[in-house]
Design an enzyme around this catalytic site. Structure first.
Site, PDB file in Angstrom:
ATOM      1  CG  HIS A  60      -8.881  -8.781   2.348  1.00 17.47           C
ATOM      2  ND1 HIS A  60      -8.030  -7.976   3.048  1.00 17.47           N
ATOM      3  CD2 HIS A  60      -9.637  -9.425   3.286  1.00 17.47           C
ATOM      4  CE1 HIS A  60      -8.254  -8.102   4.350  1.00 17.47           C
ATOM      5  NE2 HIS A  60      -9.231  -8.989   4.519  1.00 17.47           N
TER       6      HIS A  60
ATOM      7  CE  LYS B 282      -6.582  -7.506  -2.216  1.00 14.33           C
ATOM      8  NZ  LYS B 282      -5.792  -6.647  -1.360  1.00 14.33           N
TER       9      LYS B 282
ATOM     10  CG  HIS C  83      -3.352 -10.102   3.430  1.00 10.14           C
ATOM     11  ND1 HIS C  83      -4.516 -10.820   3.456  1.00 10.14           N
ATOM     12  CD2 HIS C  83      -3.713  -8.824   3.143  1.00 10.14           C
ATOM     13  CE1 HIS C  83      -5.525 -10.012   3.179  1.00 10.14           C
ATOM     14  NE2 HIS C  83      -5.063  -8.789   2.992  1.00 10.14           N
TER      15      HIS C  83
ATOM     16  CG  HIS D 195      -1.834  -1.161   1.283  1.00  8.93           C
ATOM     17  ND1 HIS D 195      -3.075  -1.151   0.697  1.00  8.93           N
ATOM     18  CD2 HIS D 195      -1.686  -2.398   1.806  1.00  8.93           C
ATOM     19  CE1 HIS D 195      -3.663  -2.332   0.871  1.00  8.93           C
ATOM     20  NE2 HIS D 195      -2.836  -3.111   1.550  1.00  8.93           N
TER      21      HIS D 195
HETATM   22  C1  NCD Z   1      -4.815  -2.602   4.606  1.00 15.85           C
HETATM   23  C2  NCD Z   1      -4.845  -1.075   4.455  1.00 15.85           C
HETATM   24  O1  NCD Z   1      -4.637  -0.364   5.454  1.00 15.85           O
HETATM   25  O2  NCD Z   1      -5.032  -0.603   3.337  1.00 15.85           O
HETATM   26  N1  NCD Z   1      -4.973  -2.926   5.993  1.00 15.85           N
HETATM   27  C3  NCD Z   1      -4.668  -4.100   6.599  1.00 15.85           C
HETATM   28  O3  NCD Z   1      -4.948  -4.244   7.793  1.00 15.85           O
HETATM   29  N2  NCD Z   1      -4.055  -5.082   5.947  1.00 15.85           N
HETATM   30  C4  NCD Z   1      -5.879  -3.213   3.743  1.00 15.85           C
HETATM   31  C5  NCD Z   1      -5.696  -4.697   3.499  1.00 15.85           C
HETATM   32  O4  NCD Z   1      -4.700  -5.131   2.940  1.00 15.85           O
HETATM   33  O5  NCD Z   1      -6.586  -5.470   3.878  1.00 15.85           O
HETATM   34 ZN    ZN Z   2      -3.158  -5.005   1.965  1.00 19.04          ZN
HETATM   35 ZN    ZN Z   3      -6.255  -7.108   2.611  1.00 20.99          ZN
END
Ligand code: NCD
Ligand code: ZN
Ligand code: ZN
Length: 335
Positions: A134, A95, A168, A14
């Site tokens: 996700h 995504k 993830h 991100h």
């Molecule tokens: C991510 C974000 O802040 O954009 N947050 C997270 O907890 N992983 C979004 C995501 O990847 O789910």
């Molecule tokens: Zn993420």
């Molecule tokens: Zn995510």
């Protein structure tokens, strides 16, 4: 002790936008040769214009570094073949977020009916565009990812030519699903290889370790470690480094996301060395991703040395994972 990494890649990153982009992007572009850039901006990246202008802003913020931003679109079931074909090489993946499941995912999908998703997913299969997901349901927070596995399986069965990346992953169930379907792959973060829910909430609450999916149980972490450390070709490193300003994390409604990009490579070196697996790190941080995504990043060589690095308290207004702590490795040279 030293290790050389060739063209490390972060397959889930991100970078945000504006001032935050300018703060965090150089912290990835310095040591990574490229990254899959997540599209969950506000509003999300859903058009060619917004994708290309975002890419320009990233290139501007990372000027001077050898770094390729691999761009993604925020999934909509209205995308058709012609719309997607028009992106050509500028689009690397799409995504998909279940609506409302994580930061900036409100415009995501609200169901997984094959009939609704089929036109877009068939177009993606034909164009060879990977689908990143996700994967969490809206069930009990510790069970969300495991409950999503049947949805991954349904999609993997229905679209056998579509490469599906389970983003993830945090559970043993996801690791096991990987081996059952040829077209399922996964990214694994640094934090999910290092922590369990105990580290987040077992003692004093640690907001900077709070993320989605939430860190799970020890046996889940062990399952992730096993596939990462063996350099398993179905998994690749994706930091999911997700910066939020300090006030948004240290707040009564803590934003989800762990900021790990600046320390990712040295902390991975420490972890892989601890497990006598340094030789497999190259697979995990680059080679596997190159094969899965059919990409060839620019050449970049990172020399890491076993020599401590003190992680700063903050980068701009963002508190990193391991703030004020020492990582046993450091970046010695970047070529
Ligand atoms: C991510 C974000 O802040 O954009 N947050 C997270 O907890 N992983 C979004 C995501 O990847 O789910
Ligand atoms: Zn993420
Ligand atoms: Zn995510």
């Amino acid at each position: 002790m030293e290790i050389t990494l060739k063209s490390p890649l972060d397959m889930h990153l991100h970078l945000r936008d504006g001032d935050m982009l300018r703060t965090v992007a150089p912290l990835s572009s310095q040591s990574f040769a490229g990254a899959i850039v997540m599209p969950n901006l506000v509003p999300p990246v859903t058009t060619k214009d917004s994708l290309l202008s975002y890419k320009e802003r990233i290139l501007e913020a990372t000027k001077g570094d050898v770094f390729t931003p691999y761009m993604t679109l925020f999934f909509k079931s209205t995308y058709d073949y012609d719309f997607l074909a028009d992106f050509g090489d500028t689009l690397t993946a799409i995504k998909l977020y279940p609506a409302g499941i994580t930061t900036n995912s409100e415009g995501g999908v609200s169901g997984f009916e094959l009939d609704t998703l089929r036109p877009t997913l068939e177009a993606m299969s034909e164009l060879g565009l990977p689908l990143c997901i996700h994967g969490e349901t809206n069930g009990f927070v510790m069970d969300r990812e495991a409950q999503f596995v049947p949805i991954y399986e349904k999609l993997a069965n229905a679209f056998p030519k579509l490469k599906i990346i389970m983003e993830h992953i945090t559970t043993k169930e996801s690791v096991e699903a990987l081996e059952r379907y040829e077209n399922l792959y996964a990214t694994i973060t640094l934090h999910h290889l290092l922590i369990t829910l105990d580290d987040v909430a077992g003692g004093m609450l640690k907001p900077h370790l709070f993320c989605k999916p939430i860190a799970k149980r020890p046996h889940d972490k062990e399952a992730l470690l096993e596939v990462a450390l063996e350099g398993n070709p179905k998994v690749m490193f994706g930091s999911d480094s997700a910066p939020h300003p300090q006030h948004a994390k240290e707040s009564c409604g803590c934003a989800a996301g762990v900021f790990s990009a600046p320390l990712a490579l040295i902390a991975l070196a420490e972890l892989f060395e601890k497990h006598n697996a340094l030789k497999k790190l190259q697979n995990f941080v680059s080679n596997n991703a190159q094969k899965i995504y059919s990409i060839t990043p620019a050449e970049k060589t990172i020399l890491l040395k076993k020599q401590p690095t003190l992680i700063p308290a903050k980068y701009g207004n963002v508190v990193p994972m391991l703030a004020n702590e020492e990582v046993l490795w450091s970046i010695e040279q970047i070529r």
